[in-house]
Design an enzyme around this catalytic site. Sequence first.
Site, PDB file in Angstrom:
ATOM      1  N   TRP A 157       0.092   3.060  -7.248  1.00 47.11           N
ATOM      2  CA  TRP A 157      -0.357   4.137  -8.350  1.00 47.11           C
ATOM      3  C   TRP A 157       0.113   3.709  -9.684  1.00 47.11           C
ATOM      4  O   TRP A 157      -0.282   4.493 -10.486  1.00 47.11           O
ATOM      5  CB  TRP A 157       0.542   5.446  -7.820  1.00 47.11           C
ATOM      6  N   ASN A 158       0.751   2.740  -9.766  1.00 50.47           N
ATOM      7  CA  ASN A 158       1.092   2.306 -11.138  1.00 50.47           C
ATOM      8  C   ASN A 158       0.219   1.981 -12.328  1.00 50.47           C
ATOM      9  O   ASN A 158       0.353   2.057 -13.391  1.00 50.47           O
ATOM     10  CB  ASN A 158       2.633   1.603 -11.062  1.00 50.47           C
ATOM     11  N   LYS A 181      -8.415   1.712   0.014  1.00 51.04           N
ATOM     12  CA  LYS A 181      -7.470   2.853  -0.094  1.00 51.04           C
ATOM     13  C   LYS A 181      -6.485   2.760  -1.295  1.00 51.04           C
ATOM     14  O   LYS A 181      -5.830   1.899  -1.484  1.00 51.04           O
ATOM     15  CB  LYS A 181      -6.542   2.712   1.273  1.00 51.04           C
ATOM     16  N   SER A 236       4.672  -2.295  -2.683  1.00 47.70           N
ATOM     17  CA  SER A 236       6.194  -2.997  -2.538  1.00 47.70           C
ATOM     18  C   SER A 236       6.402  -3.925  -1.412  1.00 47.70           C
ATOM     19  O   SER A 236       5.619  -4.171  -0.414  1.00 47.70           O
ATOM     20  CB  SER A 236       7.061  -1.757  -2.131  1.00 47.70           C
ATOM     21  N   GLU A 257       0.399  -8.951  -3.305  1.00 45.67           N
ATOM     22  CA  GLU A 257       1.284  -8.735  -4.630  1.00 45.67           C
ATOM     23  C   GLU A 257       2.085  -7.725  -4.652  1.00 45.67           C
ATOM     24  O   GLU A 257       2.010  -6.643  -4.479  1.00 45.67           O
ATOM     25  CB  GLU A 257       0.035  -8.297  -5.752  1.00 45.67           C
ATOM     26  N   LEU A 258       3.479  -8.278  -4.600  1.00 49.21           N
ATOM     27  CA  LEU A 258       4.521  -7.376  -4.043  1.00 49.21           C
ATOM     28  C   LEU A 258       5.401  -7.023  -5.209  1.00 49.21           C
ATOM     29  O   LEU A 258       5.145  -7.252  -6.497  1.00 49.21           O
ATOM     30  CB  LEU A 258       5.209  -7.994  -2.785  1.00 49.21           C
ATOM     31  N   ARG A 285       6.736  -0.497 -21.250  1.00 46.02           N
ATOM     32  CA  ARG A 285       5.419  -0.057 -20.972  1.00 46.02           C
ATOM     33  C   ARG A 285       5.019   0.585 -19.717  1.00 46.02           C
ATOM     34  O   ARG A 285       5.793   0.294 -18.790  1.00 46.02           O
ATOM     35  CB  ARG A 285       4.472  -1.239 -21.027  1.00 46.02           C
ATOM     36  N   CYS A 291       5.324  -3.998 -11.803  1.00 49.87           N
ATOM     37  CA  CYS A 291       5.848  -4.950 -11.124  1.00 49.87           C
ATOM     38  C   CYS A 291       6.390  -5.936 -12.109  1.00 49.87           C
ATOM     39  O   CYS A 291       7.385  -6.735 -11.614  1.00 49.87           O
ATOM     40  CB  CYS A 291       4.852  -5.527 -10.162  1.00 49.87           C
ATOM     41  N   GLU A 387      14.572  -3.733  -7.847  1.00 50.65           N
ATOM     42  CA  GLU A 387      13.312  -3.240  -8.835  1.00 50.65           C
ATOM     43  C   GLU A 387      13.783  -1.910  -9.171  1.00 50.65           C
ATOM     44  O   GLU A 387      13.969  -0.879  -8.535  1.00 50.65           O
ATOM     45  CB  GLU A 387      12.111  -3.188  -7.939  1.00 50.65           C
TER      46      GLU A 387
HETATM   47  P1  NAD Z   1       3.924   1.205  -1.631  1.00 49.74           P
HETATM   48  O1  NAD Z   1       4.125  -0.139  -1.190  1.00 49.74           O
HETATM   49  O2  NAD Z   1       4.796   2.370  -1.535  1.00 49.74           O
HETATM   50  O3  NAD Z   1       2.485   1.387  -1.700  1.00 49.74           O
HETATM   51  C1  NAD Z   1       1.471   0.635  -2.034  1.00 49.74           C
HETATM   52  C2  NAD Z   1       0.175   1.088  -1.337  1.00 49.74           C
HETATM   53  O4  NAD Z   1       0.600   0.768   0.044  1.00 49.74           O
HETATM   54  C3  NAD Z   1      -0.225   2.765  -1.602  1.00 49.74           C
HETATM   55  O5  NAD Z   1      -1.582   2.428  -1.327  1.00 49.74           O
HETATM   56  C4  NAD Z   1       0.301   3.278  -0.121  1.00 49.74           C
HETATM   57  O6  NAD Z   1      -0.292   4.520   0.038  1.00 49.74           O
HETATM   58  C5  NAD Z   1       0.115   1.932   1.047  1.00 49.74           C
HETATM   59  N1  NAD Z   1       0.922   2.145   1.783  1.00 49.74           N
HETATM   60  C6  NAD Z   1       2.507   2.818   1.810  1.00 49.74           C
HETATM   61  N2  NAD Z   1       2.785   2.665   3.012  1.00 49.74           N
HETATM   62  C7  NAD Z   1       1.972   2.242   3.883  1.00 49.74           C
HETATM   63  C8  NAD Z   1       1.856   1.462   5.234  1.00 49.74           C
HETATM   64  N3  NAD Z   1       2.960   1.863   6.199  1.00 49.74           N
HETATM   65  N4  NAD Z   1       0.831   0.857   5.629  1.00 49.74           N
HETATM   66  C9  NAD Z   1      -0.270   0.706   4.887  1.00 49.74           C
HETATM   67  N5  NAD Z   1      -0.155   1.221   3.631  1.00 49.74           N
HETATM   68  C10 NAD Z   1       0.706   1.755   3.016  1.00 49.74           C
HETATM   69  O7  NAD Z   1       3.991   0.925  -3.558  1.00 49.74           O
HETATM   70  P2  NAD Z   1       3.907   1.743  -4.585  1.00 49.74           P
HETATM   71  O8  NAD Z   1       5.358   2.502  -4.700  1.00 49.74           O
HETATM   72  O9  NAD Z   1       2.864   2.420  -4.741  1.00 49.74           O
HETATM   73  O10 NAD Z   1       3.947   0.968  -5.803  1.00 49.74           O
HETATM   74  C11 NAD Z   1       5.219   0.363  -6.343  1.00 49.74           C
HETATM   75  C12 NAD Z   1       5.124  -1.041  -5.735  1.00 49.74           C
HETATM   76  O11 NAD Z   1       4.175  -1.988  -5.980  1.00 49.74           O
HETATM   77  C13 NAD Z   1       6.439  -1.877  -6.550  1.00 49.74           C
HETATM   78  O12 NAD Z   1       7.176  -2.598  -5.659  1.00 49.74           O
HETATM   79  C14 NAD Z   1       5.849  -2.677  -7.558  1.00 49.74           C
HETATM   80  O13 NAD Z   1       6.531  -3.923  -7.861  1.00 49.74           O
HETATM   81  C15 NAD Z   1       4.684  -3.117  -6.628  1.00 49.74           C
HETATM   82  N6  NAD Z   1       3.516  -3.643  -7.432  1.00 49.74           N
HETATM   83  C16 NAD Z   1       3.071  -5.113  -7.419  1.00 49.74           C
HETATM   84  C17 NAD Z   1       2.272  -5.700  -8.293  1.00 49.74           C
HETATM   85  C18 NAD Z   1       2.010  -7.090  -7.929  1.00 49.74           C
HETATM   86  O14 NAD Z   1       1.015  -7.372  -8.738  1.00 49.74           O
HETATM   87  N7  NAD Z   1       2.787  -7.878  -7.720  1.00 49.74           N
HETATM   88  C19 NAD Z   1       1.574  -4.888  -9.011  1.00 49.74           C
HETATM   89  C20 NAD Z   1       1.739  -3.388  -9.124  1.00 49.74           C
HETATM   90  C21 NAD Z   1       2.777  -2.861  -8.285  1.00 49.74           C
END
Ligand code: NAD
Length: 484
Positions: A157-158, A181, A236, A257-258, A285, A291, A387
């Site tokens: 979502w970010n 998704k 994540s 990309e975590l 920002r 991330c 984080e």
């Molecule tokens: P999240 O992992 O909770 O969710 C990310 C996506 O995965 C969402 O679409 C969510 O609905 C889906 N999801 C959640 N649980 C799932 C499951 N069990 N099976 C399949 N899909 C599932 O992360 P978030 O809170 O939406 O985003 C924040 C995280 O994303 C932070 O850790 C951030 O560092 C990371 N991030 C990384 C990058 C990168 O490029 N490395 C970029 C942006 C955000």
Amino acid sequence: MTTATAIAELDAKHGILIDGAALGAAATFEVHDPATGQVIAEVADGTVAEATAAVDAAHRAFPGWAATNPRARSEILRRAYDLMIADIDRLAALICAENGKSQADARAEVGYAAEFFRWFAEEAVRTDGAYGISPAGGTRTLVTHKPVGVAALVTPWNFPAAMATRKIAPALAAGCTVVLKPAAETPLTALAIAGILSAAGVPAGVVNMVPTTDAAAVVENWLSDDRVRKVSFTGSTGVGRVLLKQAADRIVNASMELGGNAPFVVTADADVEAAVAGAMVAKFRGGGQACTAANRFYVHASVIDEFVSRLGAEVAALRVGPASDPASQVGPLVNARAAQRVTAAIDAAVADGAVIAAQAEAPAEGWFVAPTLLTGVAPDAAILADEIFGPVAPVVVWEHEDDLLRWVNDTEYGLAAYIYAGRLQDAIRLAESFDAGMVGINRGIVSDPATPFGGMKQSGLGREGAREGLQEFQETQYFSVAFD
Ligand code: NAD
């Protein structure tokens, strides 16, 4: 166009996109404005039935799209870039409404997101191969690249626009079809981008989208479907680990990309004014919900007082408020849970001995957390380990380089890092010993569609953007040719 009209025009109740058709579902879910907590849209809640139908469509569309000549794919992507830029006001309004980031941050995201369409329009026609002579002679070798197949894309979502385009653009450039998704918090921007792709000429079935509140079931359905050959995930580290285990069962090609835990280092001879300007961007920002956000600051003892006093003044002056106010610089966090988690992290750090050196003012209503500068943070403090994903800057003092390098690399993450130093050669020498996929040198920002974005260690696998981003959606194939 008002935000309400922009949302109404999306018809989010029919927000499932399969084979070019906008579909509803038995249930809907609510999307909230993080600045007010108000419901701003109801979105069709996809289930495994729609997930399977989306793969059916993507699988049917794949041979035709893969066979479309690269120039035609390139021109469609380029049109998508033009349409996104022309539509910046509407897209930024949608990002503001569902994500809460400031208008300036939202507009910057639209520009960044659109650039992935332009960059991969340029890369689509440059899938070069190789011709070789076998070392033993008598054989010629040809190396070529093919689209990997139907790709499952899962985004956070970010950055509701940029995380979608960073995956869709290279997938389409390579000749893949996709099932996407988006995060349940921010499906509206993805829906608008799907509309733009269709207007740009992407054929039905090439891009399919399933918003859902049951991410686990939808994505597991995709990863257990033999027709899905690729998963590209941003989110994540914890969820990435789950998806990698699922991908292992069918050896699905995975890009991850975590999470990150970026250090921000300031050396004794750094330009402190520039370092503070970079720190404001790297930290605040999107309210710190990136991330790549600077998560921990290591500032040399000889410049700590100047750094803290300058950064403190900037932090205290930040305008925190809803994105509807153009003067807002920092918006709310994405939801109540995030706001509670970040507030608890500040409280725990203070209980642990940290001092609030500066704090901005934040509205009491909505999911706001006041931007906060913490000093007196011990190098092993808990707040440095995870984080933060919020507007909090913990500062640690360093004196000896061996301590600094140990602290910088003492994390499971390895996404971004930042260093401000007076001499470029010192900055590069230190940067080379950081376990980080991307290092900003005398800059507070590293993202650029033309460069390989990604992390080391548990921050991920693979790269997005640059030439590498295209290769993530390609298989290498080689022909061994008898040449007697
Ligand atoms: P999240 O992992 O909770 O969710 C990310 C996506 O995965 C969402 O679409 C969510 O609905 C889906 N999801 C959640 N649980 C799932 C499951 N069990 N099976 C399949 N899909 C599932 O992360 P978030 O809170 O939406 O985003 C924040 C995280 O994303 C932070 O850790 C951030 O560092 C990371 N991030 C990384 C990058 C990168 O490029 N490395 C970029 C942006 C955000």
